[in-house]
Design an enzyme around this catalytic site. Structure first.
Site, PDB file in Angstrom:
ATOM      1  N   LYS A   1     -12.252  -1.427   6.918  1.00  0.00           N
ATOM      2  CA  LYS A   1     -11.553  -2.673   7.843  1.00  0.00           C
ATOM      3  C   LYS A   1     -12.017  -2.447   9.335  1.00  0.00           C
ATOM      4  O   LYS A   1     -12.070  -3.482  10.166  1.00  0.00           O
ATOM      5  CB  LYS A   1     -10.168  -2.309   7.783  1.00  0.00           C
ATOM      6  CG  LYS A   1      -9.390  -2.613   6.563  1.00  0.00           C
ATOM      7  CD  LYS A   1      -8.147  -3.082   6.259  1.00  0.00           C
ATOM      8  CE  LYS A   1      -7.647  -3.191   4.994  1.00  0.00           C
ATOM      9  NZ  LYS A   1      -6.035  -3.320   4.937  1.00  0.00           N
TER      10      LYS A   1
ATOM     11  N   ASP B   1      -1.345   6.641   6.663  1.00  0.00           N
ATOM     12  CA  ASP B   1      -2.362   5.653   6.151  1.00  0.00           C
ATOM     13  C   ASP B   1      -2.856   4.807   7.566  1.00  0.00           C
ATOM     14  O   ASP B   1      -1.809   3.914   7.669  1.00  0.00           O
ATOM     15  CB  ASP B   1      -2.138   5.103   4.926  1.00  0.00           C
ATOM     16  CG  ASP B   1      -3.235   3.765   4.624  1.00  0.00           C
ATOM     17  OD1 ASP B   1      -4.032   3.459   5.433  1.00  0.00           O
ATOM     18  OD2 ASP B   1      -2.772   2.990   3.723  1.00  0.00           O
TER      19      ASP B   1
ATOM     20  N   TRP C   1       0.797  -1.228   0.009  1.00  0.00           N
ATOM     21  CA  TRP C   1       0.029  -0.004  -0.112  1.00  0.00           C
ATOM     22  C   TRP C   1       0.894   1.269   0.147  1.00  0.00           C
ATOM     23  O   TRP C   1       0.592   2.346  -0.722  1.00  0.00           O
ATOM     24  CB  TRP C   1      -1.031  -0.190   1.193  1.00  0.00           C
ATOM     25  CG  TRP C   1      -1.709  -1.298   1.108  1.00  0.00           C
ATOM     26  CD1 TRP C   1      -1.816  -2.217   1.822  1.00  0.00           C
ATOM     27  CD2 TRP C   1      -2.744  -1.493   0.208  1.00  0.00           C
ATOM     28  NE1 TRP C   1      -3.020  -3.136   1.467  1.00  0.00           N
ATOM     29  CE2 TRP C   1      -3.333  -2.577   0.253  1.00  0.00           C
ATOM     30  CE3 TRP C   1      -3.224  -0.980  -0.985  1.00  0.00           C
ATOM     31  CZ2 TRP C   1      -4.286  -3.503  -0.335  1.00  0.00           C
ATOM     32  CZ3 TRP C   1      -4.052  -1.457  -1.981  1.00  0.00           C
ATOM     33  CH2 TRP C   1      -4.684  -2.578  -1.514  1.00  0.00           C
TER      34      TRP C   1
END
Length: 191
Positions: free
Chosen positions: A152, A128, A58
Site C-alpha cells: 500500500k 498491523d 482485517w
C-alpha cells in the site's frame, strides 16, 4: 550488492521511524495474511492468550487465525455499528495475563483509524500498520511488534516489514516453521 541494498533499506527505515536498536527490522515474505499466523506463533508464549481489538475485516481475520494458536478474546469491537468507529479501550479491558494485544491501525474498508493507541501497560501492543506506515509520525517504542504489508505504501505485494522488540524474539516453539520464526529471520538479517 543485494546486502548493501538491504542494509540501506533498514537504515533508512530506522531513520524515518526513529527505530531504536531495541528492535529488529525484518523484511519478510508471505504478505500480510501470513502475519495473522506469525504473530501468535511467535508471541503466544506464556499464557497462550491474546486480546484483540476488532475494528474491521482485517482485525477480525487476524483474530480468527490466532484462535488456532491459543485463547483469543475480543477485548473490544466496533462490529456492532458496522466498524464505523474505534472503540475506547482502557487497560482494565485487557486481561492481565494476555501475551499481547492486537490492533489494526487503519481500517481502510470502513474508513476508521486509531489516532490514539490503547495503553496496554507491560503487555506488548501489536499493530498491523499496512495502511498507515510512513504516513504519520509514530512512537515505535509504544509497540512490541509492528508489521506492515508493503504493497500500500512502500513496495511490492508479498513483502512485509516487521519491527519486533528484541525481547519478544525466541519464544516460537519447535513446531513453528523456520520461515515463520521471527528470531530466525532476525538472526539471519531477513536473508
Amino acid at each position: 550488492e543485494f546486502e548493501r541494498i538491504l542494509d540501506e533499506a533498514e537504515s533508512d527505515l530506522r531513520d524515518l521511524l526513529d527505530i531504536s536498536e531495541r528492535y529488529s527490522v525484518l523484511f519478510l515474505q508471505g504478505g500480510g495474511t501470513l502475519q495473522f499466523a506469525m504473530v501468535p506463533a511467535n508471541l503466544m508464549r506464556k499464557s497462550f492468550r491474546a486480546d484483540y481489538i476488532v475494528t474491521g475485516i482485517w482485525a477480525k481475520k487476524a483474530a480468527e487465525e490466532a484462535r488456532k494458536y491459543g485463547d483469543v478474546r475480543i477485548a473490544a469491537s466496533s462490529e456492532d455499528r458496522g466498524f464505523t468507529y474505534i472503540p475506547h479501550v482502557v487497560r482494565s479491558d485487557i486481561r492481565n495475563d494476555s501475551d499481547y494485544v492486537y490492533v489494526t491501525g487503519n481500517n481502510t474498508v470502513f474508513g476508521t483509524r486509531f489516532t490514539l493507541y490503547p495503553d496496554t501497560g507491560d503487555i506488548p501492543l501489536v499493530c498491523d500498520l499496512s495502511s498507515g506506515i510512513l504516513s504519520e509520525t509514530l512512537d515505535v517504542s509504544r509497540f512490541g511488534l509492528i508489521w506492515a504489508g508493503a504493497q500500500k505504501n512502500i513496495g511490492p505485494a508479498g513483502l512485509v516489514i516487521a519491527i519486533v522488540r528484541k525481547d519478544l524474539l525466541g519464544y516460537a516453539n519447535e513446531r513453528v516453521p523456520t520461515m515463520m520464526n521471527y528470531e530466525t529471520m532476525a538472526e539471519h538479517r531477513s536473508l
